[in-house]
Design a protein around this motif. Structure first.
Motif, PDB file in Angstrom:
ATOM      1  N   TYR A   1      -2.783   7.106  -7.102  1.00 27.65           N
ATOM      2  CA  TYR A   1      -3.812   6.074  -7.252  1.00 27.65           C
ATOM      3  C   TYR A   1      -4.269   5.912  -8.700  1.00 27.65           C
ATOM      4  CZ  TYR A   1      -4.263   6.449  -2.170  1.00 27.65           C
ATOM      5  OH  TYR A   1      -4.017   6.450  -0.821  1.00 27.65           O
ATOM      6  N   PRO A   2      -4.506   4.685  -9.113  1.00 27.59           N
ATOM      7  CA  PRO A   2      -5.178   4.467 -10.401  1.00 27.59           C
ATOM      8  C   PRO A   2      -6.656   4.823 -10.244  1.00 27.59           C
ATOM      9  CG  PRO A   2      -4.922   2.375  -9.249  1.00 27.59           C
ATOM     10  CD  PRO A   2      -4.235   3.422  -8.398  1.00 27.59           C
TER      11      PRO A   2
ATOM     12  N   LYS B   1       7.184   0.889  -0.560  1.00 30.13           N
ATOM     13  CA  LYS B   1       5.954   1.404   0.038  1.00 30.13           C
ATOM     14  C   LYS B   1       4.981   0.255   0.332  1.00 30.13           C
ATOM     15  CE  LYS B   1       2.455   4.986  -0.703  1.00 30.13           C
ATOM     16  NZ  LYS B   1       2.919   6.288  -0.214  1.00 30.13           N
ATOM     17  N   TYR B   2       4.836  -0.654  -0.614  1.00 29.77           N
ATOM     18  CA  TYR B   2       3.949  -1.815  -0.410  1.00 29.77           C
ATOM     19  C   TYR B   2       4.346  -2.595   0.843  1.00 29.77           C
ATOM     20  CZ  TYR B   2       1.801  -6.403  -1.078  1.00 29.77           C
ATOM     21  OH  TYR B   2       1.097  -7.567  -0.888  1.00 29.77           O
TER      22      TYR B   2
ATOM     23  N   VAL C   1       3.760  -0.498   4.093  1.00 35.66           N
ATOM     24  CA  VAL C   1       2.328  -0.392   4.407  1.00 35.66           C
ATOM     25  C   VAL C   1       1.797  -1.744   4.891  1.00 35.66           C
ATOM     26  CG1 VAL C   1       0.027  -0.042   3.410  1.00 35.66           C
ATOM     27  CG2 VAL C   1       1.889   1.524   2.817  1.00 35.66           C
TER      28      VAL C   1
ATOM     29  N   ALA D   1       2.004  -4.245  -7.277  1.00 37.69           N
ATOM     30  CA  ALA D   1       0.986  -3.491  -6.542  1.00 37.69           C
ATOM     31  C   ALA D   1       0.925  -2.020  -6.954  1.00 37.69           C
ATOM     32  CB  ALA D   1       1.233  -3.614  -5.036  1.00 37.69           C
ATOM     33  N   ARG D   2       0.479  -1.782  -8.154  1.00 33.22           N
ATOM     34  CA  ARG D   2       0.325  -0.399  -8.623  1.00 33.22           C
ATOM     35  C   ARG D   2      -0.659   0.386  -7.765  1.00 33.22           C
ATOM     36  NH1 ARG D   2       0.185   3.882  -9.104  1.00 33.22           N
ATOM     37  NH2 ARG D   2       0.398   5.340 -10.854  1.00 33.22           N
ATOM     38  N   HIS D   3      -1.598  -0.314  -7.129  1.00 32.48           N
ATOM     39  CA  HIS D   3      -2.622   0.397  -6.353  1.00 32.48           C
ATOM     40  C   HIS D   3      -2.026   1.161  -5.169  1.00 32.48           C
ATOM     41  CE1 HIS D   3      -2.463  -3.215  -3.687  1.00 32.48           C
ATOM     42  NE2 HIS D   3      -2.920  -2.401  -2.769  1.00 32.48           N
ATOM     43  N   ILE D   4      -0.820   0.796  -4.763  1.00 33.14           N
ATOM     44  CA  ILE D   4      -0.205   1.478  -3.615  1.00 33.14           C
ATOM     45  C   ILE D   4       1.197   1.965  -3.986  1.00 33.14           C
ATOM     46  CG2 ILE D   4       0.566  -0.712  -2.568  1.00 33.14           C
ATOM     47  CD1 ILE D   4      -0.746   2.245  -0.555  1.00 33.14           C
TER      48      ILE D   4
ATOM     49  N   ILE E   1       9.342   6.508  -0.636  1.00 36.64           N
ATOM     50  CA  ILE E   1       7.959   5.994  -0.572  1.00 36.64           C
ATOM     51  C   ILE E   1       6.946   7.129  -0.454  1.00 36.64           C
ATOM     52  CG2 ILE E   1       8.750   3.844   0.524  1.00 36.64           C
ATOM     53  CD1 ILE E   1       7.288   4.848   3.106  1.00 36.64           C
ATOM     54  N   ALA E   2       7.424   8.358  -0.540  1.00 37.81           N
ATOM     55  CA  ALA E   2       6.524   9.499  -0.285  1.00 37.81           C
ATOM     56  C   ALA E   2       5.515   9.710  -1.408  1.00 37.81           C
ATOM     57  CB  ALA E   2       7.350  10.762  -0.082  1.00 37.81           C
ATOM     58  N   GLY E   3       4.316   9.980  -1.031  1.00 34.55           N
ATOM     59  CA  GLY E   3       3.279  10.334  -1.988  1.00 34.55           C
ATOM     60  C   GLY E   3       2.518   9.130  -2.520  1.00 34.55           C
ATOM     61  N   GLU E   4       1.255   9.354  -2.838  1.00 33.82           N
ATOM     62  CA  GLU E   4       0.406   8.302  -3.395  1.00 33.82           C
ATOM     63  C   GLU E   4       0.076   8.658  -4.848  1.00 33.82           C
ATOM     64  OE1 GLU E   4      -0.354   9.772  -0.125  1.00 33.82           O
ATOM     65  OE2 GLU E   4       1.224   8.275   0.180  1.00 33.82           O
TER      66      GLU E   4
END
Lengths: 429, 429
Positions: free
Chosen positions: B402-403, B171-172, B175, B312-315, B397-400
């Protein structure tokens, strides 16, 4: 496809020209959204919004589009799309003396399309363009209100507390180095001891400084920042680095691409040879990481953020998005109120709590000076940011502003726009 | 500080050992969260959860911690923190014949702490460690249930449809290249024409392939992907690149770090000289970008994602987070139900709509084979992914997920843990 265009033939209202200029940014289109919203709020003064494709080239080539202001999603989609939706450019108008035909052409295009408002969205060079164009229009008695809209990831625009575009790069860089430092914290015992991340900043350490926001009392974030403002003395650096590795087991480094040696030359200016034996692009992180490995023997990794940092709308700063939108909207409002020859500016009303407003600064001031990273923002040792710097930076990365996602990817829109019919002959640059 | 520890002296319940191994990942701690949740759900069978610090080294050095399972935020915070909260390691146990004292030491530690469950969270090498340890314990009649928990960003684990850790890197990368391509789309007319982004993947193109998800009919995303599986013929590549630049004005390239020339050698294996005249770290993107500039004359930029992509946990991908959690939780459940010598595996129940479950695969299968990128996932020309690849990748990569943020930065927790008192003499590796 055709969008409803008002005809200005029977009206004394003028059309407005807007264009995006200079390097892309995650929030550049948020300013476009602001301009669109501003024009919609001032239909009493402004007839149509003509958007130049690829910055000032759009004016020179009479290459303009209109967007569908009746599209309910337009503003929200612009707010959430990175880069320049209408194309940006790196094209600096020369002085009027050197290149009067370009200025004359722009006015010819503006006259043909009844354009009386000029909104130019960019950094110092773009403000300079607006400034010169305003001067030329005045000289030619062409009624043109020129308003600058600030945008530069480098944060080096004068006259504004910060530059729209900078806060989002700052957030990307701080988040990225925080995450990478957690990677090292968990792996260093048997793997990489030193990590070097290269960020943008050819002459200014504003972006490198932002990484410092991630440094905390938990030993995370960057341990050492190499600023372009501080001559890079490598053995002093190794001494610091070794001390840090001895203390905590690993060291996280951020380097600005524009790092210079004590001789004043960029580290990356020397030709490097690649696997094919040919000259290779520079890369401060690669050079510094390689040297660290050689001199200290530590396993070293490096990353180069490059365009990822300025395009990263997925991790944009809400503060930055809000400010970018409002400088666009206010630019139109000020123009409608008769202002010209000014750039919109962010005014820091209060630091804690952070409060800001949008004001104006003379275009000539924004165009001709540079907002350098204050010396008081770099620590005495030269490798950290100071508390004053941290206080200045912290509010600029505050808040998140996520795009919507579809199938796991941001649903960034590509904007349909309709070309404004040309009325003039082609122009050759 | 002390956490409530159950004493196993008067119980026939066993303690569990869990550790994180191999390269860090954005979702590695999500599996730790799953293990904690699993242990809490099986207190009838499992007394305490002992977590080894720095992977198997924690067992060898009797270096173990406990977390506070009475902390209501523990699981949620583990779900949202990148890298390895308890330290990971790159340390491969040699064969039992070569290094029996290490195996003996581990069992000595486990016996001293009444450990009967071994959960090891990592890639192929980690599954191999579990496999060997299970064999040794059986040989020594030590009752130890060994369960592998899959994790590798490389997606090269066999026996599982995908590897936890991969979806988030995918996903990272997708994106990032989407955003960078929008930057080029807006700037190429007067600036950079070619952008090269380097991603991980020394032998396998799984990560490079993920970038292909961003390629769409709008001419965004990567135009060319250089896989390590496809020998890099540079002049064939320039021909493609020039065709693309001629058509759309710019070209976006993704290259796997492990790219090899037709001679089978890594492009980065040749020594590069830096500004100091010393050997410099390789970097496929830098080499390829430099050559593109030289051969085609196009302005070129490059980025190197390195650790940023895997931290990259943020994404992170929500699917990946969910799967990582469940393989951890199910590992404990399977152990409680008497299973051993297996690795948890993701089973693709259905592709459209995507449905998955968690099953098991023999440890020996996961340890000793490699899940290569199928030849049918790379297009005939060698520079794109196929529709089959896209169908496989898309759901991962589906779904987010977020922290939470504090002051503009992810509020990643550093976990307080309490050392388990040592009972044995020190051990020297």
């Amino acid at each position: 496809m055709s969008f409803p265009l008002s005809s200005s033939s029977f009206s004394d209202k003028k059309n407005a020209f807007y264009a995006q200029s200079g390097g892309a940014a995650a929030v550049l289109n948020a300013s476009a959204a602001g301009v669109v919203a501003g024009v919609m709020a001032h239909k009493d003064k402004i007839e149509n919004l003509y958007i130049g494709r690829n910055g000032i080239l759009g004016a020179l080539h009479e290459d303009m589009v209109v967007v569908n202001t009746h599209d309910d999603n337009l503003i929200d989609d612009l707010l959430h799309a990175p880069a320049g939706a209408f194309g940006s450019c790196r094209y600096k108008l020369k002085s009027i003396e050197e290149s009067e035909r370009e200025y004359a052409r722009i006015l010819e295009v503006f006259k043909a399309h009844n354009i009386g408002y000029f909104f130019y969205n960019g950094g110092g060079n773009s403000q300079d363009t607006s400034c010169k164009l305003a001067k030329y229009a005045a000289k030619k008695n062409y009624p043109l209100q020129c308003i600058g809209i600030p945008k530069t990831i480098d944060n080096d625009l004068s006259g504004t507390d910060c530059s729209p575009g900078y806060g989002s790069v700052a957030k990307y860089v701080a988040v990225s180095i925080l995450e990478a430092s957690m990677d090292l914290a968990s792996m260093h015992q048997t793997s990489t001891k030193v990590f070097v991340m290269e960020v943008m900043g050819r002459d200014s350490g504003w972006i490198a400084a932002a990484a410092g926001l991630a440094a905390d009392e938990r030993n995370l974030g960057p341990d050492l920042i190499i600023f372009p403002e501080v001559p890079y003395e490598e053995y002093k650096f190794y001494a610091e680095l070794n001390r840090i590795v001895a203390r905590k087991g690993f060291c996280v480094v951020v380097v600005a691409e524009g790092v210079r040696g004590p001789d004043g030359n960029h580290l990356t200016s020397t030709a490097n040879k690649d696997a094919f034996g040919h000259t290779q692009l520079g890369g401060a992180a690669s050079i510094i990481a390689g040297r660290i490995r050689e001199v200290t023997g530590h396993k070293t990794h490096f990353a180069v953020c490059d365009y990822l940092q300025r395009a990263a709308r997925h991790i944009a700063s809400k503060t930055d998005v809000d400010q970018s939108f409002l400088v666009g909207k206010k630019a139109v409002e000020f123009a409608a109120n008769g202002y010209s020859n000014v750039m919109m500016a962010i005014v820091r009303e209060s630091e804690q709590p952070y409060r800001w407003s949008v004001g104006t600064v003379p275009l000539v001031e924004a165009a001709n000076s540079r907002n350098a990273l204050p010396a008081g923002f770099i620590s005495k040792c030269g490798f950290h940011i100071t508390d004053a710097c941290r206080r200045y930076l912290a509010p600029l990365i505050a808040g998140e502003s996520y795009p919507s996602y579809q199938n796991g990817l941001p649903a960034y829109r590509v904007f349909n726009s309709v070309a404004v019919p040309k009325k003039l002959e082609e122009f050759t640059l």
